[in-house]
Design an enzyme around this catalytic site. Structure first.
Site, PDB file in Angstrom:
ATOM      1  N   ASP A 163      10.053  -1.437 172.637  1.00 46.60           N
ATOM      2  CA  ASP A 163      11.173  -1.426 173.568  1.00 46.60           C
ATOM      3  C   ASP A 163      12.463  -0.919 172.966  1.00 46.60           C
ATOM      4  O   ASP A 163      12.606  -0.739 171.776  1.00 46.60           O
ATOM      5  CB  ASP A 163      11.326  -2.744 174.320  1.00 46.60           C
ATOM      6  CG  ASP A 163      11.367  -3.940 173.407  1.00 46.60           C
ATOM      7  OD1 ASP A 163      10.679  -4.909 173.717  1.00 46.60           O
ATOM      8  OD2 ASP A 163      12.081  -3.885 172.388  1.00 46.60           O
ATOM      9  N   GLU A 213      35.945 -28.072 177.611  1.00 46.19           N
ATOM     10  CA  GLU A 213      36.833 -26.967 177.217  1.00 46.19           C
ATOM     11  C   GLU A 213      36.611 -26.565 175.772  1.00 46.19           C
ATOM     12  O   GLU A 213      37.160 -25.591 175.281  1.00 46.19           O
ATOM     13  CB  GLU A 213      38.291 -27.335 177.486  1.00 46.19           C
ATOM     14  CG  GLU A 213      38.701 -27.121 178.946  1.00 46.19           C
ATOM     15  CD  GLU A 213      37.893 -27.941 179.951  1.00 46.19           C
ATOM     16  OE1 GLU A 213      37.607 -29.125 179.660  1.00 46.19           O
ATOM     17  OE2 GLU A 213      37.515 -27.398 181.009  1.00 46.19           O
TER      18      GLU A 213
END
Ligand code: 6GU
Length: 249
Positions: free
Chosen positions: A169, A116
């Site tokens: 790109d 967590e």
């Protein structure tokens, strides 16, 4: 040459993605090295625990600091030339600029967060940067580390071979890519735009620029706000915005 070191409690998750595809080729060619380290190997005690209960109570488990600290000290005893990245959903969002920055280091060390959360001392004392790959929660930092390795590796000279140039790109122009087509010219009456078959190089270049701008305007206006367009491109954009408002194609 760029060397990645990945500290994880699931190093086996990385095997096939890093053996296959362009990343595997880049390793074979010696353009990159990827070293996997099992954090559990640095955990002490009969059970070699890498997580523990949170101080103050509450649910979930927290990744312990000592095994990560010992692993890091073994992998980069001298941290010169190495940047240590903690993969966590609380990190800085990964964008191409950060990818470029990481690609400028000879060594990138990644700590895959788990459970967590991780003990705060991992972020405050051991990591140089904290990185997230987007606003959603994964079960651990491993997939995020793979994304980082992939994005950074393709910027290392020689990794892309002849399959593409990273300077061309979309995220280096700041615009989305224009539509691409390959054979056949007509598939089920779905046709390739005439201009691409015309052999008219200037017309093709203009069409591609316009399509890039149109797509970016329609899908990612936030990207357009982040860049300063040349005067000519702003004119094209103005004309296609008008066209769009009149329900253009
Ligand atoms: Cl780096 N880790 C986890 N667990 N979830 C994420 C993430 C990282 N980036 C986006 N979601």
């Amino acid at each position: 040459m760029l060397r990645f070191d990945i500290l994880s409690i699931f190093p086996e998750m990385f095997r096939s993605p890093f053996d296959a595809s362009l990343i595997g080729k880049a390793r074979e060619k010696g353009k990159i090295e990827i070293h996997l380290h099992d954090i559990r190997d640095y955990a002490e005690g009969r059970h070699r625990m890498t997580d523990d209960y949170p101080y103050g109570g509450g649910g979930g488990m927290v990744m312990k600091v000592e095994p990560v600290a010992r692993a890091l000290e073994a992998v980069v005893p001298d941290r010169d030339g190495a940047i240590v990245v903690l993969l966590t959903p609380q990190g800085e969002p990964l964008r191409q600029g950060l990818v470029e920055e990481l690609a400028s280091w000879p060594r990138v060390v990644m700590i895959c967060g788990h459970y967590e959360g991780v003990d705060e001392r991992i972020r405050s004392h051991l990591a140089d940067r904290e990185v997230s790959i987007g606003d959603y929660i994964l079960t651990g930092g491993e997939l995020a580390a793979m994304v980082l390795v992939d994005a950074v590796s393709r910027l290392v000279p020689g990794v892309l071979g002849n399959s593409g140039s990273p300077v061309a790109d979309s995220f280096s122009t700041g615009l989305l890519e224009y539509p691409q087509y390959t054979r056949p010219e007509n598939f089920r009456e779905w046709k390739v735009p005439d201009v691409l078959l015309s052999g008219h190089h200037k017309a093709i270049e203009d069409w591609r620029k316009r399509e890039s701008l149109k797509r970016t305007w329609r899908r990612r206006r936030d990207l357009l706000e982040a860049i300063s367009l040349p005067e000519e491109d702003r004119k094209i954009l103005q004309s296609l915005i008008l066209e769009d408002e009149q329900d253009g194609p």
